[in-house]
Design a protein around this motif. Structure first.
Motif, mmCIF file in Angstrom:
data_model
loop_
_atom_site.group_PDB
_atom_site.id
_atom_site.type_symbol
_atom_site.label_atom_id
_atom_site.label_comp_id
_atom_site.label_asym_id
_atom_site.label_seq_id
_atom_site.Cartn_x
_atom_site.Cartn_y
_atom_site.Cartn_z
ATOM 1 N N ARG A 73 0.834 -1.195 0.000
ATOM 2 C CA ARG A 73 0.000 0.000 0.000
ATOM 3 C C ARG A 73 0.872 1.249 0.000
ATOM 4 O O ARG A 73 1.947 1.278 0.586
ATOM 5 N N ASN A 75 -0.170 5.221 0.945
ATOM 6 C CA ASN A 75 -1.306 6.050 1.340
ATOM 7 C C ASN A 75 -1.168 7.469 0.790
ATOM 8 O O ASN A 75 -0.187 7.807 0.132
ATOM 9 N N GLY A 80 4.121 3.922 3.175
ATOM 10 C CA GLY A 80 3.766 2.545 2.867
ATOM 11 C C GLY A 80 4.880 1.865 2.097
ATOM 12 O O GLY A 80 5.863 2.488 1.688
#
Length: 133
Positions: A73, A75, A80
């Motif tokens: 991920r 963000n 991340g």
């Protein structure tokens, strides 16, 4: 805005250096026509991602299924383990596969060639359609 999904063959790369299992590739090619999709083809212009990547939550999922967890991920604050790089010819990604069931499953299938395409989901603020020969 309705979510759209695109699927394409992608050249995944895996690297197993220093016990890191890196998965990388080009997720979105720019200025290249897609295969025929039931009577239409599309091309993603570099301008389509301008100002979008930086302020988006981006998840690397398996089959768009967040219930299984995520592989990586990035963000909206840029934090991340998913690294995104916008280059002249497209949007590239890179992340280290974690040591969990989902990551191990995906990593092994990329390494042995079973997994050779990916898709991405997005919403469109505005789009332009042209009839081409």
């Amino acid at each position: 805005m309705e979510k759209e999904v695109r699927c394409l063959n992608v050249e995944f790369r895996t690297c197993n250096e220093d016990k890191k299992r890196t998965i990388s590739g080009r997720a979105i090619p720019f200025n290249v026509f897609s295969p025929n999709r039931q009577g239409f083809r599309e091309m993603i212009a570099p301008e389509a991602v301008e100002g979008v990547i930086e302020c988006s939550d981006i998840f690397m999922l398996y089959n768009h299924d967040s219930s299984k967890g995520f592989l990586a991920r990035k963000n909206k604050k840029g934090k991340g383990c998913l690294r995104i790089d916008v280059k002249e010819d497209g949007v590239y990604f890179e992340f280290e596969a974690k040591n969990d069931n989902l990551s191990n499953y995906v990593y092994e299938r990329i390494c042995n060639g079973e997994l050779d395409e990916m898709s991405w989901a997005f919403t469109v603020a505005e789009e332009e359609w042209k009839k081409c020969d």
